[in-house]
Design a protein around this motif. Structure first.
Motif, PDB file in Angstrom:
ATOM      1  N   ASP A 259      10.346   8.710  -2.245  1.00  0.00           N
ATOM      2  CA  ASP A 259       9.196   7.688  -2.980  1.00  0.00           C
ATOM      3  C   ASP A 259       9.756   7.510  -4.408  1.00  0.00           C
ATOM      4  O   ASP A 259      10.334   6.168  -4.752  1.00  0.00           O
ATOM      5  CB  ASP A 259       8.335   7.354  -3.371  1.00  0.00           C
ATOM      6  CG  ASP A 259       6.979   6.911  -3.243  1.00  0.00           C
ATOM      7  OD1 ASP A 259       7.219   5.494  -2.971  1.00  0.00           O
ATOM      8  OD2 ASP A 259       6.503   6.767  -5.206  1.00  0.00           O
ATOM      9  N   ASP A 313      12.615   3.087   3.170  1.00  0.00           N
ATOM     10  CA  ASP A 313      11.071   3.175   1.716  1.00  0.00           C
ATOM     11  C   ASP A 313      10.062   3.074   2.525  1.00  0.00           C
ATOM     12  O   ASP A 313       9.906   2.313   4.321  1.00  0.00           O
ATOM     13  CB  ASP A 313      11.481   2.009   1.145  1.00  0.00           C
ATOM     14  CG  ASP A 313      10.529   1.469   0.085  1.00  0.00           C
ATOM     15  OD1 ASP A 313       9.589   2.753   0.000  1.00  0.00           O
ATOM     16  OD2 ASP A 313      10.366   0.590  -1.043  1.00  0.00           O
ATOM     17  N   SER A 314       9.014   4.226   2.454  1.00  0.00           N
ATOM     18  CA  SER A 314       8.000   3.914   2.939  1.00  0.00           C
ATOM     19  C   SER A 314       7.098   2.773   2.836  1.00  0.00           C
ATOM     20  O   SER A 314       5.905   2.344   3.862  1.00  0.00           O
ATOM     21  CB  SER A 314       6.925   5.216   3.013  1.00  0.00           C
ATOM     22  OG  SER A 314       7.286   5.740   1.352  1.00  0.00           O
ATOM     23  N   ASP A 332       8.824  -4.542   8.327  1.00  0.00           N
ATOM     24  CA  ASP A 332      10.084  -4.581   7.924  1.00  0.00           C
ATOM     25  C   ASP A 332      11.535  -5.697   8.126  1.00  0.00           C
ATOM     26  O   ASP A 332      12.178  -6.054   7.316  1.00  0.00           O
ATOM     27  CB  ASP A 332      10.889  -2.812   8.164  1.00  0.00           C
ATOM     28  CG  ASP A 332      12.070  -2.424   7.326  1.00  0.00           C
ATOM     29  OD1 ASP A 332      12.053  -2.201   6.313  1.00  0.00           O
ATOM     30  OD2 ASP A 332      13.314  -2.101   8.189  1.00  0.00           O
TER      31      ASP A 332
END
Length: 372
Positions: A259, A313-314, A332
């Motif tokens: 992150d 990217d979470s 996404d």
């Protein structure tokens, strides 16, 4: 519409960041996206970065804009350079699109120059990749090999270097393209009144990365963990290798946090070096956006704006102009589509979570409504 007529995949495999190369006729039937008087008008604006380089024998004088008139420079021996023309002149965007086979995060700006005969900027070395596209007129370019070059006149602060032995010596005419990787010395000499376009591509330096890490840690009030050493010391005045490695491990630990890395790089890589033409509009609301799109308006990002999605990217977020934006509920595929497309799909823009986001973007001046 501008379309390169050489194999871009072969270029990436064989030439990108490896060797300079000339592509004659890379843009057949090339049309200048901007006229010389329009470029001169942009250089009158305070917020636009511009400069005139005047040739003085074997030396050059740089005069920063804005400029009210150009009569003082005469009819030859000078060159006007205007940075980030794609930020301020929408008709330049199609030329930028021709080079989007390279990622947006690498693209810096489109610099446009108008040069009189014998005008130039002198021999120099850039730390970025550049494509030089010749418009109207003719210019002679020489490119030398990589090497250790002395600063001109022994001045360590000079941007110019001493002369070099060229490995490329070519006259560019309308539609020709010259590619120069970082570290190769080069120089342009104007043969006739000429317009040229420089497409620059950069990558972050270690200094920029370190600065972004520090800024992010301070902004988020993180990075307070301290090094804990083992008791005892081999010598009073010696920092052991184990202690050195333990201290540096604190930095590596930051870089192991996915992150942290996504935010750090997303913010850094979406920043612009030059000002954007931001036109804020606080008056628009969701209903007015929907009505405009239903009536056929296009939702378009402003010139030069970087909209990036970090792979892996979470969080459902985009990075725009150095800031992170979370769009809850976005897939996404949707995030990638918005990052890829200069014009937003109207159906996507009218879904509830995206509609609120684009109203925010319109109010911030990063997107605008345009006629088809």
């Amino acid at each position: 519409m501008y379309k390169l007529n050489f194999d871009t995949q072969a270029f990436l495999a064989n030439d990108w960041q490896q060797a300079p190369k000339v592509y004659k006729g890379a843009f057949p039937d090339f049309v200048d996206p901007i006229a010389a008087d329009e470029l001169a008008g942009l250089a009158c604006e305070e917020e636009i970065s511009s400069r005139v380089v005047v040739t003085k024998g074997d030396d050059w004088e740089v005069i920063s804009g804005p400029f009210e008139d150009y009569d003082q420079f005469g009819e030859e021996g000078w060159q006007l350079l205007v940075q980030a023309v794609n930020h301020w002149y929408p008709d330049a965007q199609p030329l930028v699109e021709a080079f989007r086979f390279l990622p947006d995060w690498r693209f810096d700006d489109l610099m446009v120059s108008f040069a009189t005969p014998n005008g130039g900027v002198g021999p120099h070395i850039d730390n970025y990749d550049v494509f030089i596209i010749q418009g109207e007129g003719r210019r002679r370019w020489t490119v030398g090999p990589k090497g250790n070059y002395s600063r001109r006149g022994g001045n360590p602060n000079s941007m110019l270097i001493e002369d070099f032995e060229p490995i490329i010596d070519v006259v560019l005419e309308k539609g020709d393209v010259l590619y120069i990787p970082p570290g190769f010395p080069h120089q342009g000499e104007t043969l006739t009144l000429a317009l040229s376009y420089s497409m620059g591509f950069r990558a972050p330096s270690q200094q920029e990365l370190a600065g972004q890490i520090a800024d992010q840690l301070m902004d988020e009030d993180k990075g307070h963990k301290r090094f804990i050493s083992s008791p005892g010391a081999e010598s009073h005045g010696v920092v052991s290798l184990a202690e050195q490695q333990g201290i540096m491990a604190l930095i590596r630990e930051l870089c192991d946090d996915g992150d942290t890395v996504a935010k750090l790089l997303g913010k850094l890589l979406s920043q612009n070096r030059f000002e954007l033409d931001v036109q804020e509009d606080e008056s628009l609301d969701a209903d007015e956006l929907a009505d405009a799109l239903d009536d056929g308006a296009l939702l378009r990002r402003i010139g030069g704006l970087k909209v990036l999605r970090m792979q892996g990217d979470s969080a459902p977020r985009l990075f725009i102009a150095g800031e992170a934006y979370v769009i809850d509920g976005a897939s996404d595929d949707q995030l990638i589509a918005v990052a890829n497309d200069v014009v937003v799909d109207a159906e996507l823009a009218l879904t509830p979570h995206w509609q609120a986001f684009f109203v925010q973007m319109l109010k911030s001046g990063y997107y605008y409504l345009a006629e088809e």
